[in-house]
Design an enzyme around this catalytic site. Structure first.
Site, short mmCIF file in Angstrom:
data_model
loop_
_atom_site.label_atom_id
_atom_site.label_comp_id
_atom_site.label_asym_id
_atom_site.label_seq_id
_atom_site.Cartn_x
_atom_site.Cartn_y
_atom_site.Cartn_z
N LYS A 189 57.96 21.62 26.99
CA LYS A 189 57.13 22.82 26.89
C LYS A 189 57.75 23.76 25.85
O LYS A 189 58.38 24.75 26.17
CB LYS A 189 57.01 23.51 28.25
N SER A 380 47.26 21.41 27.82
CA SER A 380 47.76 22.39 28.79
C SER A 380 46.59 22.96 29.60
O SER A 380 45.94 22.23 30.34
CB SER A 380 48.54 23.49 28.07
#
Length: 581
Positions: A189, A380
């Site tokens: 991430k 996402s």
């Protein structure tokens, strides 16, 4: 007496202003109503100029005054481009397609979708030619589908492989004392990595290299088939920039001939004495060819979710749960709508808004088949809203996955200390509060970290239930890792490869429909007040002025930095801001 005179003058002035306003609106309505109708002439060639910004969905502005005053940004809709090329196949007035565009203002997945449609068009037996002075890499990828590909005698082809660049700010933060406090879950991430490090992590380099190679393999495979050049040779051409001049481009079979533009125009006539007419893709769409006609009663709803996900109402440029959920409910309650396709083109964003949209889709799936079609991005938060569909269909070059969350908050403590400013706080309680002028305290960190972990767990569970996988299976391929559509099939995140039309066909099969028509959602409305926020006497918006002053690449950097200040709450967002070139 003076008072009455002033009162009468005010009343008279009011009615004069009202009359002038009426005349103004009447004139605008007259101008809009008398626009010349576009007619497709016989012996026409459809010209593809894709330099105008392309969105998956760009409905016609429903505010005629704003449109007449040119207060609406010009754009092309991918769905209409695809429909127009489909209609051109059987249009007797269209003799062929000319790909003649200085640049392509679309993502790679969108470009691939248009290219695939042109490949289908060639089955009609009509010609496809391409010409340019200079081919950018994306432009060449699209144009390589042509039967014959031409280049200006002093032109060049920019064919060098894919790359991307990410800016890192750690040294800047340390030097000036302005930093971002970051809490995240997922080793991949890396949306916030540039604020934590000054160089790319191995995990980020691994995923970036992986998806670039996957996209490049799609591009080279397609060009190889069209130009009859092996993938190995294409990579040698890219390594040595062997499209940098006409001689090398011809030797390596990248083009068929080098000619001037006037000679190209002659070739479009195919030796006929008849005058060849060209019609632009935008005019062809506006002539009514941007939609597929159908009288069927049953409908398949296509709901477009495009842009970043933000908590709020939303508009044509970003996804808000307000407009999207209204569209979902409207389609669900329409008895003639038998199935729903959600077209996602989003890097993600607000975790809360993503959850609210997910919930509305979950309710809808219980009543009607739900299919997701992925565009350039469905990552996402974009994957969050897609994961509970009955079927997920992605383009091979779609960027998806990135199952992870983060929180990022600016902090100016070091900066204010350096310039002699001290902030003091007074509170009634010892809650987990935060000040941008103080270092993040442990209590605030722990509370925020708990929120990040809770949302990550929820996200993984949503995917687990939607994809019929265990939590552990999802967690293994999550951690914020990005995948292409082609890679995502292998990981179980996507069901099949294809475009929007493929998703519509799957939705029809699930609903057991043979005859149907497509209804697009949502419906956007631009108020005149909002439109007039731009100076009506200046066509150029603030963004256009900045692009002119900074150049496209520098403007993109400015635009990306501007986005940071809009980030609020915990985010489910693509790992980083990138541009493939």
């Amino acid at each position: 007496m003076k008072f009455l005179r002033n009162l009468l003058a005010s009343i008279l002035g009011f009615f004069i202003a009202l009359f002038l306003l009426f005349v103004f609106f009447f004139a605008i309505a007259f101008i809009v109503g008398t626009e010349e109708k576009i007619v497709v002439k016989s012996n026409s060639v459809l010209e593809l100029d894709l330099s105008t910004p392309i969105k998956d969905y760009a409905p016609k502005e429903n505010n005629p005054i704003a449109e007449a005053l040119e207060l609406v940004d010009e754009k092309l809709a991918l769905n209409k481009i695809i429909n127009a090329i489909e209609n051109a196949k059987t249009d007797d007035n269209i003799k062929g397609i000319s790909i003649k565009t200085p640049s392509i203002n679309a993502g790679i997945a969108q470009t691939q979708a248009i290219r695939n449609k042109i490949e289908e068009f060639k089955e009609s037996g009509k010609f496809v030619y391409a010409y340019n002075d200079i081919y950018t890499q994306k432009n060449y990828y699209l144009s390589s589908v042509a039967d014959s590909l031409f280049l200006n005698p002093v032109g060049a082809i920019d064919f060098k492989g894919l790359s991307t660049e990410i800016l890192y700010f750690k040294d800047f933060e340390d030097k000036y004392g302005i930093k971002m406090e970051v809490i995240r879950h997922g080793k991949y991430k890396s949306a916030v990595e540039p604020f934590l490090e000054n160089e790319m992590s191995e995990a980020n380099r691994e995923q970036t290299s992986s998806f670039l190679k996957s996209i490049w393999s799609e591009i080279t495979d397609d060009i190889s088939k069209s130009r009859n050049i092996s993938v190995e040779k294409l990579n040698l051409i890219a390594d040595n920039s062997n499209g940098r001049n006409v001689t090398l481009a011809k030797e390596n079979n990248l083009i068929d001939a080098s000619i001037y533009e006037d000679e190209y125009e002659e070739k479009l006539s195919l030796g006929s004495d008849k005058k060849v007419n060209t019609i632009s893709i935008s005019d062809y769409i506006n002539s009514g060819k941007g939609r597929i006609s159908s009288t069927a009663k049953d409908k398949i709803a296509v709901i477009y979710a495009q842009g970043e996900i933000r908590y709020g109402e939303g508009n044509i440029d970003y996804i808000g749960q307000g407009i999207i959920n209204k569209a979902i409910r409207k389609a669900r309650k329409d008895n003639n709508v038998k199935a729903i396709v959600l077209r996602v083109n989003s890097p993600g964003g607000s975790a809360l808004a993503s959850e609210l949209i997910w919930r509305e889709l979950e309710l809808t799936k219980k009543e009607k088949p739900l299919v997701v079609s992925m565009g350039n991005l469905a990552a996402s938060g974009g994957y969050y809203i897609a994961c509970n569909a009955n079927k997920i269909i992605a383009e091979p070059t779609t960027i998806t996955g990135s199952i992870g969350v983060f929180g990022a908050i600016p902090n100016f403590n070091q900066f204010t200390s350096n310039i002699g400013i001290n902030a003091e706080q007074v509170s009634t309680n010892s809650s987990a509060s935060y000040s941008v002028f103080e270092p993040m305290n442990q209590k605030f960190y722990e509370v925020t970290k708990e929120g990040v972990e809770q949302i990550y767990t929820t996200f993984v569970n949503r995917v687990s239930n939607g994809r019929n996988m265990t939590f552990e299976q999802v967690n293994e391929i999550a951690q914020g890792r990005v995948w292409t559509g082609k890679e995502a099939i292998e990981k179980g995140l996507v069901d099949q490869l294809g475009g929007l039309n493929d998703a519509i066909k799957v939705a029809a099969e699930l609903a057991e429909l043979e005859n149907y028509r497509v209804r697009n959602y949502p419906h956007y409305k631009t108020d005149l007040k909002d439109a007039l926020q731009m100076n009506p006497f200046m066509k150029a918006s603030k963004e256009e002025i900045l692009k002119e002053a900074l150049g496209n690449e520098n403007y993109q950097l400015y635009h990306n930095l501007q986005k940071i200040k809009d980030v609020k709450g915990i985010q489910a967002r693509i790992p980083f801001i990138f541009q493939i070139k």
